[in-house]
Scaffold this motif. Structure first.
Motif: not given
Length: 243
Positions: A108-124
């Motif tokens: 459930s950390l995605n909302p917080w991780l997205r706040q980091f400036p270098g964050h990139v999200f990818a999913s299967y």
């Protein structure tokens, strides 16, 4: 497949009021609801104490941010990997410049991780941990949660993570760990799925049941260091693999 046994952790868990402050938000209150169902307990051949700490891992939540023990352990490990001793919320305020790859939603950390400036999200299936479409040494931090057990070849995934990490980079992740056992493949066993009763999607199929030797797989993949970070042991354990 016969399972080998390993030293079994204590069979009792402390009360919720004895859990320390949340590593995500710092709150001190928790609630709990069991999440395992009988079929999964049977497939996993869990003892009553093992089922108790897996239930706690997944079903005990912080009253402040709503994160469960699994995600809180992951947050603690992310902070520890950065040499930071406060909460994930406080780490965000420092805005570390890491190039961060979050694979699937990390608990459930995605909302917080997205706040980091270098964050990139990818999913299967857009991204496959066994064959990452990234250049060598192109990422500083890889984060995922309870994903590796669903990958057919976890050693290939660990090796790929090491390849794409920059020098001094780290992979921070969780897998369900049964501390009283050694790891085993589910090849040749009846299909087992995580998620909810009745789920049978291919990406929820379990290929590996991890045990106390999970650290050895990390080292075998070529990482220089493996750290086991505990929050409310044995319910909450996260892994830091350093390039």
């Amino acid at each position: 497949m016969k399972q080998r046994t390993f030293a079994r952790p204590a069979e009792s868990l402390a009360g919720l009021d004895e859990i320390g402050p949340c590593a995500v938000c710092g709150h001190r209150g928790y609630r709990h609801q069991d999440v395992l169902w009988n079929g999964l307990v049977s497939e996993w051949e869990l003892t009553e104490p093992e089922a108790a700490y897996i239930n706690r891992q997944q079903g005990t939540q912080c009253l402040g941010c709503g994160c469960n023990i699994r995600s809180i352990a992951l947050a603690k490990a992310i902070c520890a990997s950065a040499g930071f001793e406060s909460t994930l919320v406080d780490l965000i305020a420092t805005a570390p410049p890491d190039r961060m790859l979050e694979v699937n939603e990390a608990g459930s950390l995605n909302p917080w991780l997205r706040q980091f400036p270098g964050h990139v999200f990818a999913s299967y299936p857009q991204i496959d941990l066994q064959a990452l479409s990234l250049g060598d040494a192109s990422v500083d931090l890889i984060i995922h949660s309870d994903t590796l057990e669903h990958v057919p070849d976890p050693m290939a995934a660990l090796t790929e993570m090491k390849r794409v990490l920059a020098p001094k980079g780290r992979a921070v992740f969780t897998v369900p760990i049964i501390m009283g056992r050694m790891s085993q493949t589910r090849d040749g066993l009846a299909a087992s799925y995580h998620g909810a009763p009745g789920d049978s999607e291919s990406d929820l199929a379990v290929h590996t049941e991890f045990g106390a030797d999970v650290w050895a797989m990390v080292m075998q993949a070529g990482f220089s260091r493996c750290e086991m970070i505990a929050f409310d042991y044995p319910a909450g354990i996260a892994i830091v693999a350093r390039r």
